[in-house]
Structures are given as C-alpha cells and as structure tokens.
Design a protein around this motif. Structure first.
Motif, PDB file in Angstrom:
ATOM      1  N   GLN A 155      -4.104  13.249  39.594  1.00 31.66           N
ATOM      2  CA  GLN A 155      -3.893  12.170  40.666  1.00 31.66           C
ATOM      3  C   GLN A 155      -4.967  12.724  41.581  1.00 31.66           C
ATOM      4  OE1 GLN A 155      -0.638  14.236  42.894  1.00 31.66           O
ATOM      5  NE2 GLN A 155       1.491  12.795  40.675  1.00 31.66           N
TER       6      GLN A 155
ATOM      7  N   ARG B 282      -4.932   2.066  35.475  1.00 29.15           N
ATOM      8  CA  ARG B 282      -4.019   1.569  35.307  1.00 29.15           C
ATOM      9  C   ARG B 282      -5.146   1.528  33.862  1.00 29.15           C
ATOM     10  NH1 ARG B 282      -7.845  -2.377  36.830  1.00 29.15           N
ATOM     11  NH2 ARG B 282      -8.939  -1.278  39.022  1.00 29.15           N
TER      12      ARG B 282
ATOM     13  N   ARG C 285      -8.330  11.157  39.983  1.00 29.43           N
ATOM     14  CA  ARG C 285      -8.072   9.184  40.572  1.00 29.43           C
ATOM     15  C   ARG C 285      -8.303   8.995  41.712  1.00 29.43           C
ATOM     16  NH1 ARG C 285      -4.545   5.726  42.847  1.00 29.43           N
ATOM     17  NH2 ARG C 285      -4.763   4.006  42.097  1.00 29.43           N
ATOM     18  N   ARG C 286      -7.868  10.027  43.010  1.00 29.72           N
ATOM     19  CA  ARG C 286      -8.243  10.238  44.351  1.00 29.72           C
ATOM     20  C   ARG C 286      -9.994   9.951  45.052  1.00 29.72           C
ATOM     21  NH1 ARG C 286      -9.381  14.130  48.194  1.00 29.72           N
ATOM     22  NH2 ARG C 286      -9.061  16.276  46.312  1.00 29.72           N
TER      23      ARG C 286
ATOM     24  N   ALA D 178       0.138   9.010  36.288  1.00 26.50           N
ATOM     25  CA  ALA D 178      -0.750   9.453  38.285  1.00 26.50           C
ATOM     26  C   ALA D 178      -0.980   8.017  38.552  1.00 26.50           C
ATOM     27  CB  ALA D 178      -2.062  10.302  37.202  1.00 26.50           C
ATOM     28  N   GLY D 179      -1.139   7.374  37.861  1.00 26.81           N
ATOM     29  CA  GLY D 179      -1.437   5.944  39.410  1.00 26.81           C
ATOM     30  C   GLY D 179      -2.815   5.071  37.988  1.00 26.81           C
TER      31      GLY D 179
ATOM     32  N   LYS E  59      -9.511   3.098  37.926  1.00 27.42           N
ATOM     33  CA  LYS E  59      -8.640   3.377  39.572  1.00 27.42           C
ATOM     34  C   LYS E  59      -7.957   1.934  39.912  1.00 27.42           C
ATOM     35  CE  LYS E  59      -8.949   5.394  44.072  1.00 27.42           C
ATOM     36  NZ  LYS E  59      -9.452   6.574  44.862  1.00 27.42           N
TER      37      LYS E  59
ATOM     38  N   THR F 133      -0.406   6.714  33.168  1.00 22.95           N
ATOM     39  CA  THR F 133      -0.473   5.466  34.064  1.00 22.95           C
ATOM     40  C   THR F 133       0.790   6.671  34.879  1.00 22.95           C
ATOM     41  OG1 THR F 133      -0.298   4.559  32.036  1.00 22.95           O
ATOM     42  CG2 THR F 133       1.357   4.329  33.163  1.00 22.95           C
TER      43      THR F 133
END
Length: 274
Positions: free
Chosen positions: A136, A199, A139-140, A196-197, A274, A194
């Motif tokens: 996460q 794609r 990704r952030r 964790a967000g 992301k 996936t």
C-alpha cells in the motif's frame, strides 16, 4: 477476528535489520552482479519513461537504485539496515551517482503521495511483517499510472534445497526454512498486489544462473551471503556452527560430488499499475 488471526503470518527472523547488517558487506562484494540481472529484468518489466522518478524500497545493496540512476532516473532508496545504507552511499559516491539513500521503514515511507513513476522492491518487501502495508505504501507514493515491481524467490531447487534440508537434518529441533516462502506462489502473489489496490497485475517468472568452480567454493559462498544461514551461524556461535557446517558439507558432497556447481536462482517479478 478468527479469520484475521489466521491470515497474519508469523514474523520472519529476516524481518529485522540484524541479518541484513551481517550480510551487507558480502552482498556488496559478491552478489551485486547476480542481483543486477534481476534488477535489469524489473526495470524492463516496468518500462518507465526516461528520466523519471524511482523509489527502491528495502534497497539492500542498492542494486536497482544504482542501475536506475545510471539510466538518468532520479532515485530514492530506503532500507532498515544501517550497514546496507552505508554501503550504498559509499558505492554511489565511488560511482559518481546521485541517490537519495535513507535509513527507514518500508512500511511507513517518508515520501509524499503521488511522487514516483516507478516503485520497486527487490527481494525485500517479501520479508516485511506487514506485506499489505508495504504494498500500500508503494502504491501511495506512485503517481497515477505509475508502476510497481516487486520480486520474490520461487521455491528453491538444488543445491539450495539440499542446503536447507541438510541444515534441518543437522539441527532437527530448530525450525529452519520451514513453511511456504513469502510471495512464493504466483497466484497468491497476484492476489496480494491486487488487494493493495494495484491493477493490471501480472507475475513473471525469471531465472539466472552462476557456476562455482567447486562444491567447497559454493558452500563457502552460501555461508557468507545467504541471510538465514549467516544469521543461524551468528546465533549458534562458531564452535557449534563448525560442526553443523561440516555435516552439511558432507551431505552435499554425497549428493553433488566435489566438482563445479551451477546455482540457478528462480524468482517471480510482480508488476502492478496505480
């Protein structure tokens, strides 16, 4: 609550700085050429724009960070091992390469949201106590459309599998190398990215090999550079480890002989957007 407890993995002894401080010098001296092959694969899979911003999380010896900087990327790197960061800073100065290398926690990155074009973790995030948080955080800090690549080791083949089996045989009462490798299953790996967000997640298998001139050379290298082995040796002390090492070598010798040994390193590279 029960489901949450069952899904929480036990903390690995490799989730603390100690084993990585112990192997840091050997990594820098011996393993960087091998790690460069996987870092090159990761940069290829990411396919980032030229001159972009890159972060290397759990950078270790900084292999990917150094390669990315040489391509013209602006690079940040972070690791919780003081010795790894010190060695990376030294190598960067020697190479005339600018890298923002910091001591810190990959589960709480000290960087702003939407900052980087690419986020990488080469064989580091796999050992985090909270992999979900690590993913996460990667990704952030990525910009929308930015790409993350995370690597993990595939299940060991010979001779590494024989090494682990032999150590367990010598120390049957000591949990060692047991259980499923973190991110060692491609389907579960994809599921974690996936969740964790990320794609467009895909997992690619890559392999690279090197050859040691003899079994003795191979076993010596493993004792210097393989973090769980180095940590176990440190914990047992040299006197006890000497007996274990002789027993392991005898078992390896019986299975492999004393000639040249080819080591094949199999890995998974997970990419997400992301």
């Amino acid at each position: 609550m029960q489901d949450a407890v069952e899904k929480t993995p036990p903390t690995s002894p490799l989730a603390s700085p100690e084993p990585w401080d112990l192997v840091a010098d050997a990594y820098a001296a011996e393993l960087v050429p091998q790690f460069e092959l996987f870092a090159t694969d990761a940069l290829r899979i990411a396919a980032l724009p030229a001159g972009g911003r890159v972060i290397d999380v759990a950078t270790g010896p900084g292999t990917l960070a150094m390669l990315a900087a040489k391509t013209g990327a602006t690079v940040s790197a972070i690791d919780f091992s003081p010795t790894m960061i010190a060695n990376l800073n030294r190598r960067a100065v020697e190479a005339g390469t600018a890298i923002d290398a910091r001591l810190g926690d990959g589960q709480a990155l000290p960087f702003a949201d939407d900052t980087y074009d690419g986020a990488f973790s080469m064989f580091g995030l796999m050992f985090f106590p909270d992999r979900a948080k690590g993913l996460q955080e990667m990704r952030r800090v990525l910009r929308p459309g930015g790409r993350a690549v995370v690597s993990s080791w595939a299940p060991f083949d010979r001779p590494f599998a024989l090494v682990m089996e032999s150590v367990r045989a010598m120390l049957p009462n000591l949990p060692f190398g047991e259980g499923k490798a973190p991110l060692g299953d491609p389907s579960a790996f994809a599921d974690e990215m996936t969740a964790a967000g990320f794609r467009e997640v895909r997992i690619e298998s890559v392999s690279h090999s090197s050859t040691a001139s003899s079994l003795s050379e191979c076993w010596s290298m493993i004792q210097r550079t393989t973090a769980p082995i180095v940590l176990l040796r440190h914990k047992l002390g040299e006197q006890t480890w000497d007996k274990v090492a002789r027993g392991v070598f005898e078992r390896l010798q019986g299975a492999l002989g004393e000639g040249a040994v080819t080591l094949t390193f199999n890995a998974y590279l997970g990419r997400g957007v992301k």
